[in-house]
Design a protein around this motif. Structure first.
Motif, short mmCIF file in Angstrom:
data_model
loop_
_atom_site.label_atom_id
_atom_site.label_comp_id
_atom_site.label_asym_id
_atom_site.label_seq_id
_atom_site.Cartn_x
_atom_site.Cartn_y
_atom_site.Cartn_z
N PHE A 21 -52.52 2.44 4.25
CA PHE A 21 -52.56 1.37 3.16
C PHE A 21 -54.11 1.51 2.57
CE2 PHE A 21 -48.65 -0.23 4.78
CZ PHE A 21 -47.73 0.12 3.60
N VAL A 22 -55.05 1.76 3.51
CA VAL A 22 -56.26 1.90 3.04
C VAL A 22 -56.62 2.96 2.20
CG1 VAL A 22 -58.73 2.06 3.74
CG2 VAL A 22 -57.31 0.44 4.79
N ILE A 23 -56.24 4.15 2.42
CA ILE A 23 -56.41 5.44 1.79
C ILE A 23 -55.31 5.35 0.37
CG2 ILE A 23 -55.87 7.80 1.91
CD1 ILE A 23 -56.89 7.84 4.71
N LEU A 24 -54.39 5.03 0.51
CA LEU A 24 -53.55 5.11 -0.85
C LEU A 24 -54.29 5.05 -2.25
CD1 LEU A 24 -50.06 3.65 0.22
CD2 LEU A 24 -50.71 5.91 -0.42
N PRO A 25 -54.94 3.84 -2.44
CA PRO A 25 -55.42 3.67 -3.90
C PRO A 25 -56.63 4.74 -4.25
CG PRO A 25 -56.27 2.00 -2.46
CD PRO A 25 -55.19 2.70 -1.52
N PHE A 26 -57.15 5.43 -3.31
CA PHE A 26 -58.36 6.14 -3.54
C PHE A 26 -58.02 7.55 -4.45
CE2 PHE A 26 -60.26 4.12 0.08
CZ PHE A 26 -61.49 3.78 -0.49
N GLY A 27 -58.75 7.64 -5.73
CA GLY A 27 -58.34 8.92 -6.28
C GLY A 27 -57.14 8.89 -7.19
N VAL A 28 -56.41 7.81 -7.41
CA VAL A 28 -55.26 7.52 -8.10
C VAL A 28 -55.46 7.42 -9.69
CG1 VAL A 28 -53.04 6.08 -8.49
CG2 VAL A 28 -53.70 6.60 -6.10
N ARG A 29 -54.82 8.10 -10.39
CA ARG A 29 -55.06 8.32 -11.85
C ARG A 29 -53.66 7.74 -12.46
NH1 ARG A 29 -59.83 8.77 -14.33
NH2 ARG A 29 -58.45 9.53 -15.96
N GLN A 31 -50.91 6.94 -15.53
CA GLN A 31 -50.59 7.52 -16.80
C GLN A 31 -51.20 7.16 -18.07
OE1 GLN A 31 -46.00 7.41 -17.42
NE2 GLN A 31 -45.78 8.11 -15.19
N HIS A 32 -51.61 5.71 -17.76
CA HIS A 32 -52.47 5.10 -19.07
C HIS A 32 -53.75 5.54 -19.27
CE1 HIS A 32 -53.62 2.24 -21.72
NE2 HIS A 32 -54.81 1.79 -21.01
N GLU A 33 -54.24 5.96 -17.93
CA GLU A 33 -55.73 6.54 -17.97
C GLU A 33 -55.63 7.97 -18.32
OE1 GLU A 33 -57.80 3.96 -14.16
OE2 GLU A 33 -56.66 6.01 -13.78
N THR A 34 -54.66 8.81 -17.97
CA THR A 34 -54.52 10.15 -18.25
C THR A 34 -54.31 10.27 -20.08
OG1 THR A 34 -52.59 10.31 -17.50
CG2 THR A 34 -54.24 10.95 -16.09
N GLY A 35 -53.35 9.43 -20.32
CA GLY A 35 -52.97 9.50 -21.70
C GLY A 35 -51.74 10.14 -21.68
N GLY A 36 -50.92 10.24 -20.71
CA GLY A 36 -49.87 11.28 -20.72
C GLY A 36 -48.41 10.51 -20.26
N ALA A 37 -48.23 9.19 -20.72
CA ALA A 37 -47.35 8.31 -20.30
C ALA A 37 -46.02 8.67 -20.71
CB ALA A 37 -47.69 6.92 -20.76
N PRO A 43 -46.84 2.58 -17.38
CA PRO A 43 -47.98 3.13 -17.63
C PRO A 43 -48.92 2.93 -16.62
CG PRO A 43 -47.46 1.30 -19.28
CD PRO A 43 -46.39 1.31 -18.41
N GLY A 44 -48.61 2.26 -15.62
CA GLY A 44 -49.40 2.16 -14.37
C GLY A 44 -49.24 2.96 -13.40
N ALA A 45 -47.78 3.76 -13.51
CA ALA A 45 -47.35 4.60 -12.38
C ALA A 45 -48.38 5.81 -12.34
CB ALA A 45 -46.19 5.21 -12.68
#
Length: 91
Positions: A21-29, A31-37, A43-45
């Motif tokens: 659970f500590v590692i899970l949020p690191f490096g997650v991009r 769909q909203h951030e990448t613009g490919g929803a 959009p937060g997936a």
């Protein structure tokens, strides 16, 4: 105080999940951030989860933490007497 193998496995199991659970949020991009929803998705997936990589990192990190804690326990740093003295509690 002697612990059994099942006790060590239970401690490692809990430590593994906490580390995951500590590692899970690191490096997650998202769909909203990448613009490919994709239509119909949140959009937060995340776009790519990379769970296999995260599970490997979790196993390696939790094994390291567990080995350090086990060595500290074997050296006497995690004894009940020492910890109660550190917290100022009578033993």
């Amino acid at each position: 105080m002697a612990y059994t193998i099942s006790t060590w496995l239970a401690i490692y199991f809990v430590l593994w999940w906490v580390t995951l659970f500590v590692i899970l949020p690191f490096g997650v991009r998202s769909q909203h951030e990448t613009g490919g929803a994709s239509p119909g998705t949140d959009p937060g997936a995340p776009t790519i989860s990379l769970m296999g990589k995260r599970l490997i990192w979790t196993t390696l990190l939790s094994a390291g933490i567990f080995a350090f804690a086990l060595a500290a326990y074997q050296a006497g740093y995690f004894s009940i007497e020492r910890l109660s003295k550190l917290m100022g509690l009578p033993f």
